[in-house]
Design a protein around this motif. Structure first.
Motif, PDB file in Angstrom:
ATOM      1  N   PHE A   1       0.835  -1.195   0.000  1.00 23.32           N
ATOM      2  CA  PHE A   1       0.000   0.000   0.000  1.00 23.32           C
ATOM      3  C   PHE A   1       0.871   1.247   0.000  1.00 23.32           C
ATOM      4  O   PHE A   1       1.863   1.325   0.728  1.00 23.32           O
ATOM      5  N   PHE A   2       0.454   2.241  -0.793  1.00 23.39           N
ATOM      6  CA  PHE A   2       1.157   3.514  -0.870  1.00 23.39           C
ATOM      7  C   PHE A   2       0.168   4.659  -0.719  1.00 23.39           C
ATOM      8  O   PHE A   2      -0.960   4.585  -1.206  1.00 23.39           O
ATOM      9  N   SER A   3       0.597   5.730  -0.081  1.00 22.39           N
ATOM     10  CA  SER A   3      -0.091   7.015  -0.209  1.00 22.39           C
ATOM     11  C   SER A   3       0.401   7.666  -1.486  1.00 22.39           C
ATOM     12  O   SER A   3       1.615   7.658  -1.764  1.00 22.39           O
ATOM     13  N   LEU A   4      -0.524   8.194  -2.280  1.00 24.50           N
ATOM     14  CA  LEU A   4      -0.154   8.770  -3.573  1.00 24.50           C
ATOM     15  C   LEU A   4       0.955   9.800  -3.430  1.00 24.50           C
ATOM     16  O   LEU A   4       1.911   9.820  -4.214  1.00 24.50           O
ATOM     17  N   ASP A   5       0.878  10.651  -2.419  1.00 24.73           N
ATOM     18  CA  ASP A   5       1.857  11.720  -2.249  1.00 24.73           C
ATOM     19  C   ASP A   5       3.243  11.216  -1.890  1.00 24.73           C
ATOM     20  O   ASP A   5       4.224  11.980  -1.983  1.00 24.73           O
ATOM     21  N   ASP A   6       3.348   9.954  -1.466  1.00 31.57           N
ATOM     22  CA  ASP A   6       4.654   9.398  -1.121  1.00 31.57           C
ATOM     23  C   ASP A   6       5.387   8.815  -2.327  1.00 31.57           C
ATOM     24  O   ASP A   6       6.592   8.531  -2.247  1.00 31.57           O
ATOM     25  N   LEU A   7       4.680   8.610  -3.421  1.00 32.70           N
ATOM     26  CA  LEU A   7       5.329   8.092  -4.618  1.00 32.70           C
ATOM     27  C   LEU A   7       6.217   9.163  -5.236  1.00 32.70           C
ATOM     28  O   LEU A   7       5.959  10.364  -5.079  1.00 32.70           O
ATOM     29  N   PRO A   8       7.280   8.765  -5.932  1.00 31.47           N
ATOM     30  CA  PRO A   8       8.067   9.755  -6.665  1.00 31.47           C
ATOM     31  C   PRO A   8       7.152  10.591  -7.561  1.00 31.47           C
ATOM     32  O   PRO A   8       6.145  10.087  -8.082  1.00 31.47           O
ATOM     33  N   LEU A   9       7.495  11.859  -7.733  1.00 29.29           N
ATOM     34  CA  LEU A   9       6.618  12.791  -8.428  1.00 29.29           C
ATOM     35  C   LEU A   9       6.183  12.255  -9.786  1.00 29.29           C
ATOM     36  O   LEU A   9       4.999  12.346 -10.159  1.00 29.29           O
ATOM     37  N   GLU A  10       7.117  11.655 -10.523  1.00 29.69           N
ATOM     38  CA  GLU A  10       6.788  11.184 -11.871  1.00 29.69           C
ATOM     39  C   GLU A  10       5.876   9.958 -11.845  1.00 29.69           C
ATOM     40  O   GLU A  10       5.288   9.584 -12.865  1.00 29.69           O
ATOM     41  N   ALA A  11       5.750   9.319 -10.658  1.00 28.70           N
ATOM     42  CA  ALA A  11       4.872   8.147 -10.529  1.00 28.70           C
ATOM     43  C   ALA A  11       3.532   8.501  -9.904  1.00 28.70           C
ATOM     44  O   ALA A  11       2.707   7.613  -9.673  1.00 28.70           O
ATOM     45  N   GLN A  12       3.292   9.778  -9.644  1.00 23.80           N
ATOM     46  CA  GLN A  12       2.014  10.173  -9.055  1.00 23.80           C
ATOM     47  C   GLN A  12       0.917  10.288 -10.102  1.00 23.80           C
ATOM     48  O   GLN A  12      -0.254  10.468  -9.771  1.00 23.80           O
ATOM     49  N   GLU A  13       1.298  10.165 -11.365  1.00 22.35           N
ATOM     50  CA  GLU A  13       0.337  10.109 -12.460  1.00 22.35           C
ATOM     51  C   GLU A  13       0.407   8.733 -13.104  1.00 22.35           C
ATOM     52  O   GLU A  13       1.476   8.113 -13.136  1.00 22.35           O
ATOM     53  N   PRO A  14      -0.725   8.236 -13.627  1.00 20.23           N
ATOM     54  CA  PRO A  14      -0.696   6.928 -14.305  1.00 20.23           C
ATOM     55  C   PRO A  14       0.261   6.947 -15.486  1.00 20.23           C
ATOM     56  O   PRO A  14       0.462   7.985 -16.124  1.00 20.23           O
ATOM     57  N   GLY A  15       0.873   5.805 -15.761  1.00 19.54           N
ATOM     58  CA  GLY A  15       1.749   5.725 -16.917  1.00 19.54           C
ATOM     59  C   GLY A  15       2.883   4.748 -16.735  1.00 19.54           C
ATOM     60  O   GLY A  15       2.958   4.003 -15.761  1.00 19.54           O
ATOM     61  N   GLU A  16       3.785   4.780 -17.684  1.00 21.74           N
ATOM     62  CA  GLU A  16       4.874   3.811 -17.744  1.00 21.74           C
ATOM     63  C   GLU A  16       5.780   3.881 -16.520  1.00 21.74           C
ATOM     64  O   GLU A  16       6.211   2.852 -15.993  1.00 21.74           O
ATOM     65  N   THR A  17       6.084   5.091 -16.040  1.00 21.50           N
ATOM     66  CA  THR A  17       6.985   5.230 -14.888  1.00 21.50           C
ATOM     67  C   THR A  17       6.381   4.594 -13.645  1.00 21.50           C
ATOM     68  O   THR A  17       7.042   3.842 -12.925  1.00 21.50           O
ATOM     69  N   ARG A  18       5.111   4.902 -13.380  1.00 16.96           N
ATOM     70  CA  ARG A  18       4.441   4.302 -12.224  1.00 16.96           C
ATOM     71  C   ARG A  18       4.441   2.782 -12.338  1.00 16.96           C
ATOM     72  O   ARG A  18       4.786   2.078 -11.382  1.00 16.96           O
ATOM     73  N   ASP A  19       4.057   2.263 -13.494  1.00 22.08           N
ATOM     74  CA  ASP A  19       3.986   0.811 -13.655  1.00 22.08           C
ATOM     75  C   ASP A  19       5.354   0.162 -13.467  1.00 22.08           C
ATOM     76  O   ASP A  19       5.471  -0.896 -12.836  1.00 22.08           O
ATOM     77  N   ALA A  20       6.389   0.802 -13.988  1.00 22.59           N
ATOM     78  CA  ALA A  20       7.733   0.231 -13.869  1.00 22.59           C
ATOM     79  C   ALA A  20       8.165   0.148 -12.406  1.00 22.59           C
ATOM     80  O   ALA A  20       8.764  -0.856 -11.979  1.00 22.59           O
ATOM     81  N   ILE A  21       7.870   1.181 -11.631  1.00 21.02           N
ATOM     82  CA  ILE A  21       8.233   1.170 -10.209  1.00 21.02           C
ATOM     83  C   ILE A  21       7.466   0.081  -9.465  1.00 21.02           C
ATOM     84  O   ILE A  21       8.045  -0.695  -8.687  1.00 21.02           O
ATOM     85  N   LEU A  22       6.169  -0.012  -9.712  1.00 18.76           N
ATOM     86  CA  LEU A  22       5.364  -0.991  -8.990  1.00 18.76           C
ATOM     87  C   LEU A  22       5.707  -2.421  -9.400  1.00 18.76           C
ATOM     88  O   LEU A  22       5.694  -3.337  -8.565  1.00 18.76           O
ATOM     89  N   LEU A  23       6.008  -2.630 -10.660  1.00 17.59           N
ATOM     90  CA  LEU A  23       6.470  -3.952 -11.096  1.00 17.59           C
ATOM     91  C   LEU A  23       7.737  -4.353 -10.351  1.00 17.59           C
ATOM     92  O   LEU A  23       7.871  -5.496  -9.888  1.00 17.59           O
ATOM     93  N   ARG A  24       8.649  -3.397 -10.202  1.00 23.66           N
ATOM     94  CA  ARG A  24       9.917  -3.697  -9.509  1.00 23.66           C
ATOM     95  C   ARG A  24       9.685  -3.929  -8.019  1.00 23.66           C
ATOM     96  O   ARG A  24      10.362  -4.762  -7.399  1.00 23.66           O
ATOM     97  N   VAL A  25       8.726  -3.210  -7.432  1.00 21.40           N
ATOM     98  CA  VAL A  25       8.376  -3.433  -6.024  1.00 21.40           C
ATOM     99  C   VAL A  25       7.932  -4.877  -5.820  1.00 21.40           C
ATOM    100  O   VAL A  25       8.375  -5.558  -4.889  1.00 21.40           O
ATOM    101  N   ILE A  26       7.047  -5.345  -6.678  1.00 17.55           N
ATOM    102  CA  ILE A  26       6.503  -6.702  -6.542  1.00 17.55           C
ATOM    103  C   ILE A  26       7.528  -7.751  -6.938  1.00 17.55           C
ATOM    104  O   ILE A  26       7.570  -8.852  -6.375  1.00 17.55           O
ATOM    105  N   GLY A  27       8.398  -7.423  -7.904  1.00 17.53           N
ATOM    106  CA  GLY A  27       9.392  -8.389  -8.375  1.00 17.53           C
ATOM    107  C   GLY A  27       9.011  -9.035  -9.690  1.00 17.53           C
ATOM    108  O   GLY A  27       9.436 -10.148  -9.996  1.00 17.53           O
ATOM    109  N   SER A  28       8.192  -8.332 -10.474  1.00 13.64           N
ATOM    110  CA  SER A  28       7.743  -8.834 -11.776  1.00 13.64           C
ATOM    111  C   SER A  28       8.383  -8.018 -12.905  1.00 13.64           C
ATOM    112  O   SER A  28       8.712  -6.852 -12.712  1.00 13.64           O
TER     113      SER A  28
END
Length: 397
Positions: free
Chosen positions: A25-52
Protein backbone atom coordinates in the motif's frame (compact mmCIF):
# COMPACT_ATOMS: atom_id res chain seq x y z
CA UNK A 1 29.99 3.90 -7.60
CA UNK A 2 29.54 3.87 -11.35
CA UNK A 3 26.97 6.31 -12.67
CA UNK A 4 25.40 3.36 -14.49
CA UNK A 5 24.61 1.69 -11.15
CA UNK A 6 22.56 4.19 -9.18
CA UNK A 7 21.54 3.65 -5.56
CA UNK A 8 18.08 2.39 -4.71
CA UNK A 9 15.32 4.83 -3.90
CA UNK A 10 13.23 4.55 -0.72
CA UNK A 11 9.44 4.89 -0.88
CA UNK A 12 7.21 4.89 2.23
CA UNK A 13 4.99 1.81 2.04
CA UNK A 14 2.88 -0.53 4.13
CA UNK A 15 2.58 -4.26 3.56
CA UNK A 16 -0.96 -5.33 4.48
CA UNK A 17 -3.25 -8.30 4.48
CA UNK A 18 -6.84 -7.64 3.54
CA UNK A 19 -9.21 -10.61 3.53
CA UNK A 20 -7.45 -13.50 1.81
CA UNK A 21 -5.11 -11.22 -0.15
CA UNK A 22 -2.09 -9.10 0.66
CA UNK A 23 -0.38 -6.26 -1.10
CA UNK A 24 1.86 -3.21 -0.90
CA UNK A 25 0.00 0.00 0.00
CA UNK A 26 1.16 3.51 -0.87
CA UNK A 27 -0.09 7.01 -0.21
CA UNK A 28 -0.15 8.77 -3.57
CA UNK A 29 1.86 11.72 -2.25
CA UNK A 30 4.65 9.40 -1.12
CA UNK A 31 5.33 8.09 -4.62
CA UNK A 32 8.07 9.76 -6.66
CA UNK A 33 6.62 12.79 -8.43
CA UNK A 34 6.79 11.18 -11.87
CA UNK A 35 4.87 8.15 -10.53
CA UNK A 36 2.01 10.17 -9.06
CA UNK A 37 0.34 10.11 -12.46
CA UNK A 38 -0.70 6.93 -14.30
CA UNK A 39 1.75 5.73 -16.92
CA UNK A 40 4.87 3.81 -17.74
CA UNK A 41 6.98 5.23 -14.89
CA UNK A 42 4.44 4.30 -12.22
CA UNK A 43 3.99 0.81 -13.65
CA UNK A 44 7.73 0.23 -13.87
CA UNK A 45 8.23 1.17 -10.21
CA UNK A 46 5.36 -0.99 -8.99
CA UNK A 47 6.47 -3.95 -11.10
CA UNK A 48 9.92 -3.70 -9.51
CA UNK A 49 8.38 -3.43 -6.02
CA UNK A 50 6.50 -6.70 -6.54
CA UNK A 51 9.39 -8.39 -8.38
CA UNK A 52 7.74 -8.83 -11.78
CA UNK A 53 8.20 -10.03 -14.39
CA UNK A 54 9.73 -13.15 -12.87
CA UNK A 55 10.30 -16.04 -15.30
CA UNK A 56 11.00 -18.26 -12.27
CA UNK A 57 7.51 -17.51 -10.91
CA UNK A 58 8.75 -16.98 -7.33
CA UNK A 59 9.01 -13.20 -6.77
CA UNK A 60 12.26 -13.84 -4.91
CA UNK A 61 13.51 -10.32 -5.69
CA UNK A 62 10.39 -8.43 -4.68
CA UNK A 63 7.48 -8.07 -2.28
CA UNK A 64 5.08 -10.21 -4.28
CA UNK A 65 4.00 -13.68 -3.25
CA UNK A 66 3.92 -15.24 -6.74
CA UNK A 67 0.15 -15.80 -6.68
CA UNK A 68 -2.69 -13.63 -7.95
CA UNK A 69 -3.83 -12.96 -4.37
CA UNK A 70 -0.39 -11.77 -3.22
CA UNK A 71 0.83 -9.82 -6.28
CA UNK A 72 -1.08 -6.63 -5.64
CA UNK A 73 -0.49 -2.91 -5.23
CA UNK A 74 -2.74 -0.19 -3.82
CA UNK A 75 -2.48 3.60 -4.14
CA UNK A 76 -4.59 5.73 -1.78
CA UNK A 77 -5.21 9.46 -1.57
CA UNK A 78 -7.55 11.79 0.26
CA UNK A 79 -10.70 12.09 -1.81
CA UNK A 80 -11.93 15.28 -3.43
CA UNK A 81 -15.29 13.66 -4.10
CA UNK A 82 -18.20 14.81 -2.01
CA UNK A 83 -19.17 12.43 0.80
CA UNK A 84 -16.04 10.30 0.36
CA UNK A 85 -12.93 10.06 2.51
CA UNK A 86 -10.38 8.23 0.38
CA UNK A 87 -9.74 7.32 -3.26
CA UNK A 88 -8.65 3.70 -3.74
CA UNK A 89 -6.77 2.61 -6.87
CA UNK A 90 -5.85 -1.05 -7.27
CA UNK A 91 -3.23 -2.62 -9.54
CA UNK A 92 -3.14 -6.37 -10.17
CA UNK A 93 0.44 -7.25 -11.05
CA UNK A 94 1.17 -10.07 -13.48
CA UNK A 95 3.76 -12.53 -12.25
CA UNK A 96 5.64 -13.49 -15.41
CA UNK A 97 4.82 -10.51 -17.64
CA UNK A 98 5.70 -6.78 -17.41
CA UNK A 99 2.07 -5.87 -16.95
CA UNK A 100 -0.23 -4.27 -14.36
CA UNK A 101 -3.98 -4.59 -14.86
CA UNK A 102 -5.90 -1.55 -13.64
CA UNK A 103 -9.28 -2.71 -14.98
CA UNK A 104 -10.93 -3.86 -11.75
CA UNK A 105 -11.13 -3.76 -7.98
CA UNK A 106 -9.77 -6.10 -5.30
CA UNK A 107 -12.56 -6.75 -2.83
CA UNK A 108 -10.34 -8.48 -0.30
CA UNK A 109 -7.85 -5.61 -0.04
CA UNK A 110 -10.80 -3.24 0.31
CA UNK A 111 -10.98 -4.43 3.92
CA UNK A 112 -7.53 -2.93 4.52
CA UNK A 113 -8.19 0.39 2.78
CA UNK A 114 -10.16 1.88 5.67
CA UNK A 115 -7.58 1.06 8.32
CA UNK A 116 -4.69 2.35 6.17
CA UNK A 117 -6.63 5.55 5.44
CA UNK A 118 -7.26 6.17 9.14
CA UNK A 119 -3.72 5.34 10.24
CA UNK A 120 -2.17 7.52 7.53
CA UNK A 121 -4.24 10.65 8.06
CA UNK A 122 -6.43 10.35 4.97
CA UNK A 123 -9.67 10.51 6.98
CA UNK A 124 -10.70 13.71 8.78
CA UNK A 125 -10.08 13.35 12.50
CA UNK A 126 -13.60 14.44 13.40
CA UNK A 127 -14.95 11.36 11.59
CA UNK A 128 -12.94 8.93 13.69
CA UNK A 129 -14.30 7.91 17.10
CA UNK A 130 -11.88 7.11 19.89
CA UNK A 131 -13.75 3.87 20.50
CA UNK A 132 -16.36 2.10 18.42
CA UNK A 133 -16.74 1.94 14.66
CA UNK A 134 -15.28 4.38 12.15
CA UNK A 135 -17.23 4.58 8.90
CA UNK A 136 -14.81 5.10 6.01
CA UNK A 137 -16.32 6.15 2.69
CA UNK A 138 -14.18 4.78 -0.12
CA UNK A 139 -14.25 5.82 -3.77
CA UNK A 140 -13.11 2.81 -5.81
CA UNK A 141 -11.35 4.61 -8.64
CA UNK A 142 -10.88 1.60 -10.94
CA UNK A 143 -14.62 1.07 -11.43
CA UNK A 144 -16.12 4.31 -10.13
CA UNK A 145 -18.08 2.86 -7.20
CA UNK A 146 -18.62 3.66 -3.53
CA UNK A 147 -17.62 1.19 -0.81
CA UNK A 148 -18.25 1.64 2.91
CA UNK A 149 -15.85 0.04 5.40
CA UNK A 150 -16.77 -0.23 9.08
CA UNK A 151 -13.43 -0.14 10.89
CA UNK A 152 -13.24 -0.97 14.63
CA UNK A 153 -11.41 1.56 16.81
CA UNK A 154 -9.95 1.14 20.29
CA UNK A 155 -8.40 4.01 22.25
CA UNK A 156 -8.00 6.11 19.12
CA UNK A 157 -6.26 3.44 17.03
CA UNK A 158 -7.45 0.94 14.46
CA UNK A 159 -8.18 -2.37 16.20
CA UNK A 160 -6.67 -5.20 14.18
CA UNK A 161 -6.76 -8.08 16.66
CA UNK A 162 -9.93 -9.99 17.44
CA UNK A 163 -11.65 -13.34 17.25
CA UNK A 164 -13.24 -13.08 13.79
CA UNK A 165 -12.26 -16.11 11.72
CA UNK A 166 -12.15 -16.01 7.93
CA UNK A 167 -11.68 -19.23 5.96
CA UNK A 168 -8.51 -18.90 3.92
CA UNK A 169 -6.76 -16.85 6.63
CA UNK A 170 -4.80 -18.75 9.27
CA UNK A 171 -5.24 -16.50 12.30
CA UNK A 172 -8.28 -14.63 13.70
CA UNK A 173 -8.45 -10.83 13.64
CA UNK A 174 -10.93 -7.98 14.06
CA UNK A 175 -14.01 -8.04 11.87
CA UNK A 176 -14.39 -5.35 9.20
CA UNK A 177 -17.80 -5.13 7.52
CA UNK A 178 -17.59 -3.99 3.91
CA UNK A 179 -20.57 -2.69 1.96
CA UNK A 180 -20.38 -2.44 -1.83
CA UNK A 181 -22.99 0.14 -2.90
CA UNK A 182 -24.72 -0.27 -6.27
CA UNK A 183 -22.21 -3.00 -7.06
CA UNK A 184 -22.94 -3.33 -10.77
CA UNK A 185 -19.51 -2.78 -12.29
CA UNK A 186 -18.81 0.64 -13.74
CA UNK A 187 -18.58 -0.57 -17.33
CA UNK A 188 -22.27 -0.89 -18.12
CA UNK A 189 -25.41 -2.81 -17.26
CA UNK A 190 -25.43 -5.53 -14.63
CA UNK A 191 -26.24 -8.03 -17.38
CA UNK A 192 -24.47 -6.64 -20.45
CA UNK A 193 -26.29 -8.95 -22.87
CA UNK A 194 -29.67 -8.26 -21.28
CA UNK A 195 -30.01 -11.92 -20.27
CA UNK A 196 -29.54 -13.65 -16.92
CA UNK A 197 -28.40 -16.77 -18.82
CA UNK A 198 -26.74 -16.81 -22.24
CA UNK A 199 -25.49 -19.40 -24.67
CA UNK A 200 -21.74 -18.85 -24.89
CA UNK A 201 -20.17 -20.37 -27.99
CA UNK A 202 -16.55 -21.39 -27.51
CA UNK A 203 -14.46 -22.79 -30.39
CA UNK A 204 -12.33 -25.91 -29.99
CA UNK A 205 -9.00 -25.66 -28.20
CA UNK A 206 -6.49 -28.50 -27.82
CA UNK A 207 -8.36 -31.73 -27.14
CA UNK A 208 -11.51 -29.86 -26.09
CA UNK A 209 -14.13 -29.72 -28.88
CA UNK A 210 -16.15 -26.65 -29.75
CA UNK A 211 -19.02 -26.22 -27.31
CA UNK A 212 -21.88 -23.97 -26.33
CA UNK A 213 -22.12 -23.38 -22.59
CA UNK A 214 -24.87 -21.91 -20.51
CA UNK A 215 -23.35 -18.83 -18.84
CA UNK A 216 -24.44 -16.07 -16.51
CA UNK A 217 -22.35 -13.02 -17.35
CA UNK A 218 -22.70 -10.32 -14.73
CA UNK A 219 -21.10 -6.98 -13.89
CA UNK A 220 -21.33 -6.84 -10.11
CA UNK A 221 -18.29 -6.32 -7.92
CA UNK A 222 -16.23 -7.42 -10.89
CA UNK A 223 -17.24 -8.69 -14.34
CA UNK A 224 -17.72 -12.45 -13.92
CA UNK A 225 -18.64 -15.35 -16.18
CA UNK A 226 -20.43 -18.13 -14.29
CA UNK A 227 -20.63 -21.64 -15.78
CA UNK A 228 -22.22 -24.85 -14.53
CA UNK A 229 -19.49 -27.10 -13.16
CA UNK A 230 -21.08 -30.20 -14.67
CA UNK A 231 -21.07 -28.65 -18.16
CA UNK A 232 -17.28 -28.40 -18.11
CA UNK A 233 -16.57 -31.71 -16.42
CA UNK A 234 -16.18 -30.62 -12.79
CA UNK A 235 -18.08 -31.17 -9.54
CA UNK A 236 -17.60 -27.76 -7.92
CA UNK A 237 -15.65 -29.30 -5.02
CA UNK A 238 -12.21 -29.09 -6.68
CA UNK A 239 -9.12 -27.77 -4.89
CA UNK A 240 -6.31 -25.86 -6.57
CA UNK A 241 -4.15 -28.83 -7.54
CA UNK A 242 -6.99 -30.39 -9.54
CA UNK A 243 -6.93 -27.51 -12.00
CA UNK A 244 -3.72 -25.53 -11.58
CA UNK A 245 -1.58 -28.56 -12.46
CA UNK A 246 -3.55 -29.09 -15.67
CA UNK A 247 -2.15 -26.81 -18.37
CA UNK A 248 -4.76 -27.92 -20.91
CA UNK A 249 -7.59 -27.07 -18.52
CA UNK A 250 -6.08 -23.65 -17.76
CA UNK A 251 -5.77 -22.90 -21.47
CA UNK A 252 -9.42 -23.88 -21.92
CA UNK A 253 -10.53 -21.59 -19.10
CA UNK A 254 -8.58 -18.70 -20.62
CA UNK A 255 -10.19 -19.49 -23.99
CA UNK A 256 -13.65 -19.38 -22.37
CA UNK A 257 -12.75 -16.17 -20.54
CA UNK A 258 -11.64 -14.42 -23.72
CA UNK A 259 -14.79 -15.35 -25.64
CA UNK A 260 -16.95 -14.36 -22.69
CA UNK A 261 -15.18 -11.00 -22.46
CA UNK A 262 -16.06 -10.31 -26.09
CA UNK A 263 -19.71 -11.27 -25.52
CA UNK A 264 -19.83 -9.00 -22.45
CA UNK A 265 -18.51 -6.11 -24.55
CA UNK A 266 -15.38 -5.72 -22.41
CA UNK A 267 -13.09 -6.26 -25.40
CA UNK A 268 -13.65 -6.20 -29.15
CA UNK A 269 -11.52 -9.18 -30.10
CA UNK A 270 -10.26 -12.21 -28.18
CA UNK A 271 -6.67 -11.13 -28.86
CA UNK A 272 -7.24 -8.20 -26.47
CA UNK A 273 -7.80 -10.57 -23.52
CA UNK A 274 -4.05 -10.90 -22.92
CA UNK A 275 -3.92 -7.21 -21.95
CA UNK A 276 -6.93 -7.57 -19.67
CA UNK A 277 -6.06 -10.45 -17.37
CA UNK A 278 -7.73 -9.23 -14.16
CA UNK A 279 -11.21 -9.00 -15.67
CA UNK A 280 -13.51 -10.72 -16.35
CA UNK A 281 -13.24 -13.60 -13.91
CA UNK A 282 -14.42 -17.13 -14.70
CA UNK A 283 -16.20 -19.18 -12.05
CA UNK A 284 -18.16 -22.42 -12.00
CA UNK A 285 -21.03 -23.38 -9.73
CA UNK A 286 -22.70 -26.55 -8.50
CA UNK A 287 -25.34 -27.52 -5.94
CA UNK A 288 -23.99 -27.97 -2.40
CA UNK A 289 -21.96 -31.11 -1.70
CA UNK A 290 -19.74 -32.48 1.05
CA UNK A 291 -16.05 -31.79 0.55
CA UNK A 292 -12.74 -31.36 2.35
CA UNK A 293 -11.00 -27.98 2.18
CA UNK A 294 -7.34 -27.35 1.41
CA UNK A 295 -6.65 -27.22 5.17
CA UNK A 296 -8.38 -30.55 5.81
CA UNK A 297 -11.59 -29.07 7.20
CA UNK A 298 -14.76 -31.03 6.43
CA UNK A 299 -17.59 -28.98 4.92
CA UNK A 300 -21.05 -30.58 4.95
CA UNK A 301 -23.45 -29.80 2.13
CA UNK A 302 -25.94 -28.67 4.77
CA UNK A 303 -23.50 -25.87 5.71
CA UNK A 304 -23.63 -24.18 2.30
CA UNK A 305 -26.18 -23.09 -0.29
CA UNK A 306 -23.96 -23.47 -3.35
CA UNK A 307 -20.44 -24.56 -4.33
CA UNK A 308 -18.32 -22.05 -6.26
CA UNK A 309 -14.81 -22.17 -7.66
CA UNK A 310 -13.23 -19.15 -9.36
CA UNK A 311 -10.11 -18.43 -11.38
CA UNK A 312 -7.99 -15.31 -11.04
CA UNK A 313 -5.08 -14.35 -13.29
CA UNK A 314 -5.20 -17.74 -14.96
CA UNK A 315 -5.23 -19.93 -11.83
CA UNK A 316 -7.88 -21.38 -9.54
CA UNK A 317 -8.07 -19.11 -6.49
CA UNK A 318 -7.19 -20.61 -3.11
CA UNK A 319 -10.33 -19.14 -1.53
CA UNK A 320 -12.55 -16.49 -3.16
CA UNK A 321 -11.84 -13.03 -4.48
CA UNK A 322 -13.87 -10.44 -2.57
CA UNK A 323 -15.20 -8.87 -5.75
CA UNK A 324 -16.23 -12.29 -7.06
CA UNK A 325 -18.02 -12.88 -3.76
CA UNK A 326 -20.04 -9.73 -4.52
CA UNK A 327 -20.85 -11.17 -7.95
CA UNK A 328 -21.88 -14.48 -6.33
CA UNK A 329 -24.12 -12.80 -3.77
CA UNK A 330 -25.69 -10.56 -6.42
CA UNK A 331 -26.30 -13.38 -8.88
CA UNK A 332 -27.72 -15.61 -6.13
CA UNK A 333 -30.28 -12.90 -5.32
CA UNK A 334 -31.56 -12.70 -8.90
CA UNK A 335 -33.94 -15.46 -10.03
CA UNK A 336 -32.83 -17.94 -12.68
CA UNK A 337 -29.15 -17.05 -12.89
CA UNK A 338 -26.91 -20.11 -12.84
CA UNK A 339 -25.81 -19.19 -9.32
CA UNK A 340 -29.40 -18.82 -8.13
CA UNK A 341 -30.42 -22.13 -9.73
CA UNK A 342 -27.45 -24.01 -8.27
CA UNK A 343 -28.39 -22.58 -4.87
CA UNK A 344 -31.89 -24.02 -5.14
CA UNK A 345 -33.64 -21.40 -7.23
CA UNK A 346 -35.43 -19.61 -4.41
CA UNK A 347 -35.61 -15.94 -3.51
CA UNK A 348 -32.84 -15.02 -1.08
CA UNK A 349 -31.16 -12.03 0.50
CA UNK A 350 -27.97 -13.84 1.48
CA UNK A 351 -26.02 -16.86 0.32
CA UNK A 352 -23.36 -19.01 1.97
CA UNK A 353 -21.06 -20.59 -0.58
CA UNK A 354 -18.31 -23.15 -0.37
CA UNK A 355 -14.85 -22.38 -1.79
CA UNK A 356 -11.52 -24.27 -1.65
CA UNK A 357 -10.62 -22.89 1.80
CA UNK A 358 -14.05 -23.07 3.43
CA UNK A 359 -17.24 -21.01 3.39
CA UNK A 360 -18.28 -17.37 3.10
CA UNK A 361 -21.60 -15.60 3.55
CA UNK A 362 -22.48 -12.55 1.49
CA UNK A 363 -25.74 -10.60 1.54
CA UNK A 364 -27.42 -8.85 -1.38
CA UNK A 365 -30.95 -7.68 -2.06
CA UNK A 366 -32.17 -7.45 -5.65
CA UNK A 367 -35.13 -5.61 -7.15
CA UNK A 368 -36.50 -5.07 -10.63
CA UNK A 369 -36.64 -1.42 -11.69
CA UNK A 370 -37.80 -0.33 -15.15
CA UNK A 371 -37.20 -3.82 -16.49
CA UNK A 372 -33.65 -4.07 -15.18
CA UNK A 373 -32.31 -5.86 -12.12
CA UNK A 374 -30.76 -3.58 -9.51
CA UNK A 375 -28.86 -4.39 -6.33
CA UNK A 376 -28.43 -1.49 -3.92
CA UNK A 377 -25.62 -3.06 -1.93
CA UNK A 378 -23.77 -6.26 -1.16
CA UNK A 379 -22.36 -6.85 2.31
CA UNK A 380 -19.73 -9.19 3.69
CA UNK A 381 -17.25 -9.34 6.53
CA UNK A 382 -13.47 -9.54 6.11
CA UNK A 383 -10.48 -8.69 8.29
CA UNK A 384 -7.24 -6.80 7.76
CA UNK A 385 -3.85 -6.37 9.39
CA UNK A 386 -0.65 -4.41 8.91
CA UNK A 387 2.17 -6.90 8.32
CA UNK A 388 5.03 -4.42 7.97
CA UNK A 389 5.47 -0.70 7.49
CA UNK A 390 8.39 1.52 6.62
CA UNK A 391 10.02 1.92 3.20
CA UNK A 392 10.23 -0.29 0.18
CA UNK A 393 13.45 0.02 -1.81
CA UNK A 394 13.48 0.12 -5.60
CA UNK A 395 16.49 0.18 -7.94
CA UNK A 396 16.53 3.23 -10.18
CA UNK A 397 16.16 2.58 -13.86
Amino acid sequence: MSSTHLPQIKIPATYMRGGTSKGVFFSLDDLPLEAQEPGETRDAILLRVIGSPDPYGKHTDGMGGATSSTSKTVILSQSNKADHDVDYLFGQVAIDKPFIDWSGNCGNLTAAVGSFAISNGLVDADRIPKDGIATVRIWQANIGKTIIAQVPMTDGEVQETGDFELDGVTFPAAEVEVQFLNPADGEGAMFPTGNVVDELEVPAIGDFPAATYKATMINAGIPTIFLNAADIGYTGTELQEAINNDDAALARFEHIRAHGAVKMGLIQNISEAVARQHTPKVAFVAPPADYVTSSGKHIAKADIDVSVRALSMGKLHHAMMGTAAVAIGTAAAIPNTLVNLAAGGKNRQAVTFGHPSGTLKVGAEAEMLDGNWQVKKAIMSRSARVLMEGWVRVPQR
